[in-house]
Scaffold this active site. Structure first.
Site, PDB file in Angstrom:
ATOM      1  N   LYS A  81       0.689  -1.209   0.236  1.00 22.64           N
ATOM      2  CA  LYS A  81      -0.185  -0.108  -0.094  1.00 22.64           C
ATOM      3  C   LYS A  81       0.431   1.456  -0.049  1.00 22.64           C
ATOM      4  O   LYS A  81       1.514   1.335   0.410  1.00 22.64           O
ATOM      5  CB  LYS A  81      -1.044  -0.467   1.300  1.00 22.64           C
ATOM      6  CG  LYS A  81      -1.968   1.278   1.007  1.00 22.64           C
ATOM      7  CD  LYS A  81      -2.833   1.097   2.254  1.00 22.64           C
ATOM      8  CE  LYS A  81      -4.148   1.870   2.206  1.00 22.64           C
ATOM      9  NZ  LYS A  81      -4.951   1.599   3.508  1.00 22.64           N
ATOM     10  N   SER A 156      -9.485   1.355   2.200  1.00 25.89           N
ATOM     11  CA  SER A 156      -8.680   2.176   1.403  1.00 25.89           C
ATOM     12  C   SER A 156      -8.138   1.532   0.919  1.00 25.89           C
ATOM     13  O   SER A 156      -6.552   1.865   0.126  1.00 25.89           O
ATOM     14  CB  SER A 156      -8.429   3.986   2.658  1.00 25.89           C
ATOM     15  OG  SER A 156      -7.273   2.989   3.084  1.00 25.89           O
ATOM     16  N   SER A 180     -10.508  -0.318   6.480  1.00 27.07           N
ATOM     17  CA  SER A 180      -9.885  -0.387   5.042  1.00 27.07           C
ATOM     18  C   SER A 180      -9.197  -2.008   5.014  1.00 27.07           C
ATOM     19  O   SER A 180      -8.499  -1.442   3.742  1.00 27.07           O
ATOM     20  CB  SER A 180      -8.576   0.607   5.421  1.00 27.07           C
ATOM     21  OG  SER A 180      -9.351   1.828   5.216  1.00 27.07           O
TER      22      SER A 180
END
Length: 475
Positions: A81, A156, A180
C-alpha cells in the site's frame, strides 16, 4: 499463465524449494498479467518491475544453494500500500497536493516484508489520505473492482485487494482505521486481517491511535497467516508494539464443538438481502464443519457507532489532514473535505471523553457476548460494493429500503476499530446478485488471533474461493 498468477504464496514457496518453479517465472507472469489488466483496474500507484526482476534472480540463486538460505517470503511478489512509506520513494498520501513528496523513513511492515525476502514489485492505490471506503483520487484516477468495473474495490486498501483479485500480486499489505483492510477484502473476494492493536508495529504518530492497524491481505487464509507471521512483533520505533511475537500456527486445526455467534445486523444496521443470505450460508458451512452456530443480535445503534467513531476521527485524523493541507483545504477531494468537516463537527458537539464512554459501552456488550462464544460472525459490509468513482457526498445509499445518513453506515467494520484489541479476519461469503463478492468478518476475543484463523480455515475448507478456477474475475 492464469494458474501461475493465481498461485498461492504457500504453494509458490513449495515449488520454489523443489526447484519446479523459479521466482523469476512467477514474477514475469504477474508482470505480464499487470500489463494486460492494469489499464482496466488501475491498482498500481508505482511499478518497480525492473528492481523486482533483479531481486527475483537473487531469490532464484538462493533456492539453487548459492548464497544465503531462502527466507520466509523468499521470491514472493508483494504489493505494498502506497500509504506505507519506503525511504526515497513517493509519499503522496494519494493526494495531488503531495505528488512530489518523497519519504524519509520506511514503515516497519515494509522493512519486514523486504527482510523476509518478499519482492516489492508494485505499490498500490488508495483514496486521498486513506480516508474513504472506495479508491479514487485526482492523483491516480479511479481504481476499479476486477469482478465488475462499474464498482469500486473498496478502500482504503483498494489497490491491494484489486491486485490480488486481478492476479497481479501474490500477497499485499493494507492498513485499517475504519475497515480499510476488511472492506476491500469483502468487495474483491479476498482475505484481509485486522490484527489486534499493537500486534503489528506502525509508524508514529498513528501507532498511538488505537483505531489504526497495519496488516495483510491475501487470497487464502494460509497465505494471510504467512504474511501476518512475518509482520508481527515489537519494533523499537513503536512503543505499543507487542512482544513476544505471537504467530499463527500451521496447520490450523478443526473447530469441532466451537460456539459461533451469527449476527446479521449488529443491532440496527440494514443489510442487503443477498449479503445477509451469503452470511447465513457461511454460518451453515461452519455448522457443517462441526461448530455450534447460534443467531444473536447485539443492541448496538449505528448512530452511537457513528458518533463515537467521528468524535475519535475529529480529535486525531481530521486535525492531521488539516495540518497537512494548511490553507489548501479547498483543493482536496470532496470526500476528504466532507470527512474532515463531519469529524470536526462531531468532536465539537460530543467531545473526546463522551466519545470514550460510548466506545466503552459498545465494547461491554461485545465482550459479554464473546465470553459465551468462541467468535462472532457478521457481514463485513451492508452492500456488496460501492460505485466506482462516486464520492457519496450528499447522496448516501439506500440499503434494504432504509435511507442512510452517511455511506459510512454501510460499513459493519467500524465497531471493531472501536473494539480495537479484537482480531478480525474478513473472508469471502459468496457472490451477490450483481456478481461482486460479499464477505463476512470473524471477530475474536481480545488478542486471540489463532481462533479467528481456525474458523476462517474451516470455512475455506468447506467453501473454497480462489482455490477454484470458478472463483476468479472474468478479465
Amino acid at each position: 499463465m492464469e494458474e501461475l498468477v493465481y498461485l498461492s504464496a504457500v504453494e509458490a514457496l513449495r515449488l520454489f524449494r523443489s526447484r519446479k518453479l523459479s521466482p523469476v517465472e512467477l514474477l514475469q507472469a504477474l508482470i505480464a498479467r499487470a500489463e494486460a489488466v492494469e489499464p482496466q483496474i488501475n491498482a498500481f500507484a508505482e511499478r518497480l518491475f525492473d528492481e523486482a526482476l533483479e531481486q527475483a534472480r537473487q531469490a532464484e540463486a538462493r533456492y539453487a544453494g548459492r548464497g544465503e538460505p531462502p527466507r520466509p517470503l523468499e521470491g514472493i511478489p508483494v504489493a505494498l500500500k502506497e500509504e506505507q512509506p519506503i525511504a526515497g520513494r513517493s509519499a503522496t498520501q494519494g493526494s495531488l497536493l503531495f505528488k512530489d513528496e518523497v519519504a524519509a523513513v520506511t514503515a516497519p511492515v515494509v522493512e519486514r516484508v523486504i527482510a523476509a525476502g518478499g519482492i516489492v514489485h508494485a505499490r498500490t492505490t488508495t483514496p486521498e489520505f486513506s480516508c474513504a471506503a472506495f479508491t479514487h483520487s485526482a492523483l491516480w484516477g479511479v481504481t476499479r473492482n476486477p469482478w465488475c468495473l462499474d464498482y469500486s474495490p473498496g478502500g482504503s486498501s483498494g489497490g491491494s485487494a484489486a491486485a490480488l483479485a486481478a492476479g497481479t500480486a501474490t500477497l499485499a499489505t493494507g492498513s485499517d482505521i475504519g475497515g480499510s483492510i476488511r472492506i476491500p477484502a469483502s468487495f474483491c473476494g479476498v482475505v484481509g486481517f485486522k490484527p489486534p492493536y499493537g500486534r503489528v508495529p506502525a509508524l508514529p504518530p498513528f501507532n498511538l491511535d488505537h483505531y489504526c492497524h497495519d496488516g495483510p491481505l491475501a487470497r487464502t487464509v494460509a497465505d494471510c497467516a504467512l504474511l501476518q507471521n512475518v509482520l508481527v512483533g515489537s519494533h523499537p520505533i513503536d512503543v505499543v508494539s507487542l512482544h513476544p511475537a505471537v504467530r499463527i500456527p500451521e496447520p490450523l486445526e478443526p473447530i469441532d464443538g466451537w460456539k459461533v455467534a451469527l449476527s446479521l445486523h449488529l443491532g440496527d444496521y440494514p443489510v442487503e438481502p443477498d449479503v445477509a443470505a451469503n452470511a447465513r450460508a457461511a454460518a451453515e458451512a461452519l455448522r457443517q464443519a462441526g461448530a455450534i452456530v447460534e443467531e444473536v443480535e447485539l443492541g448496538w445503534k449505528r448512530a452511537d457507532v457513528m458518533r463515537a467513531a467521528l468524535v475519535h476521527f475529529g480529535v486525531i485524523f481530521a486535525p492531521f489532514i488539516r495540518a497537512e493541507v494548511g490553507d489548501r483545504f479547498d483543493q482536496i477531494m470532496p470526500y476528504s473535505r466532507a470527512f474532515v468537516e463531519a469529524a470536526e463537527a462531531a468532536a465539537r458537539e460530543t467531545g473526546f471523553v463522551e466519545g470514550l464512554a460510548i466506545e466503552s459501552a459498545l465494547y461491554a456488550e461485545l465482550g459479554a457476548l464473546l465470553q459465551r462464544f468462541d467468535v462472532l460472525v457478521c457481514p463485513t459490509t451492508a452492500v456488496p460494493a460501492l460505485r466506482a468513482g462516486e464520492d457519496y457526498v450528499g447522496n448516501p445509499p439506500v440499503v434494504d429500503g432504509v435511507a442512510l445518513d452517511d455511506y459510512f453506515e454501510t460499513l459493519l467494520t467500524v465497531p471493531f476499530n472501536i473494539a480495537s484489541r479484537c482480531p478480525v479476519l474478513a473472508v469471502p461469503s459468496g457472490r451477490a446478485d450483481n456478481g461482486v463478492p460479499t464477505g463476512v468478518q470473524i471477530v475474536g476475543r481480545t488478542y486471540d488471533d489463532e481462533r479467528v484463523f481456525r474458523v476462517a480455515a474451516a470455512l475455506e475448507r468447506a467453501r473454497p474461493w480462489f482455490g477454484a478456477p470458478s472463483w476468479r474475475p472474468a478479465l
